[in-house]
Enzyme design. Structure first.
Site, PDB file in Angstrom:
ATOM      1  N   LYS A  77      40.851  37.072  46.883  1.00 20.33           N
ATOM      2  CA  LYS A  77      39.438  37.010  47.233  1.00 20.33           C
ATOM      3  C   LYS A  77      39.069  35.568  47.555  1.00 20.33           C
ATOM      4  O   LYS A  77      39.608  34.625  46.953  1.00 20.33           O
ATOM      5  CB  LYS A  77      38.615  37.526  46.049  1.00 20.33           C
ATOM      6  CG  LYS A  77      37.113  37.637  46.283  1.00 20.33           C
ATOM      7  CD  LYS A  77      36.444  38.209  45.046  1.00 20.33           C
ATOM      8  CE  LYS A  77      34.952  38.420  45.230  1.00 20.33           C
ATOM      9  NZ  LYS A  77      34.339  39.054  44.043  1.00 20.33           N
ATOM     10  N   SER A 156      31.633  42.862  44.964  1.00 22.21           N
ATOM     11  CA  SER A 156      31.739  41.905  46.042  1.00 22.21           C
ATOM     12  C   SER A 156      33.165  41.723  46.568  1.00 22.21           C
ATOM     13  O   SER A 156      33.371  41.104  47.608  1.00 22.21           O
ATOM     14  CB  SER A 156      31.200  40.551  45.557  1.00 22.21           C
ATOM     15  OG  SER A 156      31.966  40.037  44.478  1.00 22.21           O
ATOM     16  N   SER A 180      32.292  43.859  40.420  1.00 20.95           N
ATOM     17  CA  SER A 180      32.889  43.545  41.719  1.00 20.95           C
ATOM     18  C   SER A 180      34.372  43.842  41.870  1.00 20.95           C
ATOM     19  O   SER A 180      34.910  43.755  42.970  1.00 20.95           O
ATOM     20  CB  SER A 180      32.634  42.072  42.061  1.00 20.95           C
ATOM     21  OG  SER A 180      31.262  41.844  42.280  1.00 20.95           O
TER      22      SER A 180
END
Length: 459
Positions: A77, A156, A180
């Site tokens: 990420k 996210s 997330s």
């Protein structure tokens, strides 16, 4: 689309010599570049991947394997520092940031286990949304979307969920402040493990709210999560967790908050999974938890911890010219933190300790909580782009179940457990009190088999 393979499957092939790490890295990078969705990855680290794969090849040929993860590809990420690259956190305003001088601690740990970093994946800007929409780098399309539709990936850690679900990488590391990791895992029909806060070092990880931030892998099986978890903690090898028989599991279904407004198809998929677990011998009870309602009452009165901490972190950006380059929805949500006073914040922290202790006492020492990860399946993208109010409503509902775990310091695993409306994936969330990660992972591994063919990603 490439055939999805788990970390464990790739490990067997690599360790046996049936698969060459360099060939695997090249195939992985080629598949990413050929994939029609250019919004999954924000950048590829080709030179690094080549270097790490060649090193893995030498070790494996010389009988010096670093362990089960040696030569296995991984994606990160866009919150984790990678040496030589700016950490942009899904935002345009950080594209000109100073490149990281060294890898984040967990990136170093997995590199030390021999994993091959192939690139960075997309995310909600500054990790401040559970839906996964990003106006700057595009919104990855959920691979389970019906033909002609663009369903949301969840956020996210949007790119992490889609990269694994699409079979591009076997694992991607995400962060989880309000859901997330678990949200994109549920939306995309894969496994997502949110570790207890503090289980891994946070050095080199761009924060959202330090009192809530945690990390974890998105992958295809619980076994994969166990392997990666051990390496992230710097352990030389994953210890074999004692896998309990389903009959040894004490599972509690909450009657408070988690099912409010849930789609009937989601409830049906969850109840089918519960029936499977019960037939396998698991002891299951249903129980009210007033602490869950109290969390939302507390947030309504004093504001959310994440909002307060995000405002302090981004205050200069959102009150200056950089705000014009940011997602307006992120700016609006962050600005709400300006109204949260120090007294509000401190009172919330004190209440958090009380509610956490009360919940743990009510749950009991040997039980785990199970519930739908989310009250709905992944919604379509376009209506939420067209209607900002609908966006905020959908975001709040998407985060509702999972944020309870962050507030009460749980660890959790989302397992795929069937499909709901539109044949979209449904997740089953298993949660345990803080620092009960080994017990949680062992239970999740035991539950995978009974759930079996309910899942798209069952192997």
């Amino acid at each position: 689309m490439p055939t999805p393979r788990s970390v464990a499957q790739l490990s067997v092939l690599l360790q046996s010599g049936a698969l060459d790490p360099v060939v695997l890295a090249e195939e992985t990078l080629d598949a990413i570049e050929a994939h029609p969705d250019a919004a999954i990855f924000t950048c590829l680290t080709k030179e690094r991947a080549k270097r790490e794969a060649e090193a893995a090849r030498r070790r494996l040929r010389e009988g010096r394997s670093l362990g089960a993860l040696d030569g296995v590809p991984i994606a990160w990420k866009d919150l984790f520092d990678i040496e030589g690259l700016p950490t942009t956190a899904g935002s345009r305003v950080l594209r000109g940031a100073e490149p990281a001088g060294r890898d984040a601690a967990v990136v170093r740990a997995l590199a030390g286990a021999g994993m091959v970093s192939v690139g960075r994946v997309n995310m909600s800007e500054f990790a401040f949304s559970g839906l996964g929409i990003n106006p700057h780098y595009g919104t990855p399309r959920n691979p389970a979307s019906p033909d002609g539709e663009h369903r949301l990936p969840g956020g996210s850690s949007s790119g992490s969920g889609v990269a694994v679900a699409a079979g591009l990488v076997p694992v991607s590391i995400g962060t989880d402040t309000g859901g997330s990791v678990r949200i994109p895992a549920a939306f995309n029909g894969i496994v997502g493990y949110k570790a207890s806060r503090g289980r891994y070092p946070m050095e080199g990880v761009f924060p959202l709210a330090r009192s809530l931030d945690s990390l974890g892998p998105l992958c295809r099986t619980v076994k994969d999560a166990v392997l990666v978890d051990a390496a992230m903690r710097g352990l030389p090898a994953a210890e074999a967790l004692p896998r309990p028989a389903p009959a040894d599991l004490s599972l509690v279904i909450p009657e408070t908050v988690f099912f409010d407004g849930a789609e009937p198809e989601v409830v049906a998929a969850f109840e089918t999974a519960v029936e499977r677990l019960a037939r396998a011998g698991a002891r299951i009870r249903r129980q009210a938890f007033p602490e869950f309602s109290a969390i939302f009452e507390l947030m309504a009165k004093h504001g959310a911890l994440v909002t307060a901490e995000a405002f302090v972190l981004h205050r200069e950006r959102i009150q200056g010219p950089a705000a014009a380059e940011m997602d307006s929805r992120v700016v609006k949500r962050t600005l709400l933190g300006e109204k949260i006073t120090l007294a509000d914040y401190l009172e919330t922290l004190a209440a958090r300790e009380r509610l956490t202790a009360a919940f743990e006492a009510r749950l009991g020492p040997d039980s785990l909580l199970i519930a739908p990860t989310l009250p709905h399946v992944a919604p379509a993208l376009q209506p939420l782009l067209d209607d900002e109010e609908l966006f905020f409503q959908a975001n709040a509902k998407t985060l509702r179940n999972t944020l309870v775990g962050n507030f009460l310091d749980w660890c959790g695993v989302s397992l795929p457990c069937g499909t709901g409306a539109g044949a979209m994936p449904v997740g089953l969330l298993i949660s345990a009190p803080r620092n009960a990660d080994d017990r949680l992972l062992a239970a999740a591994a035991a539950m995978e088999s009974p759930l079996g063919d309910l899942s798209r990603s069952a192997e």
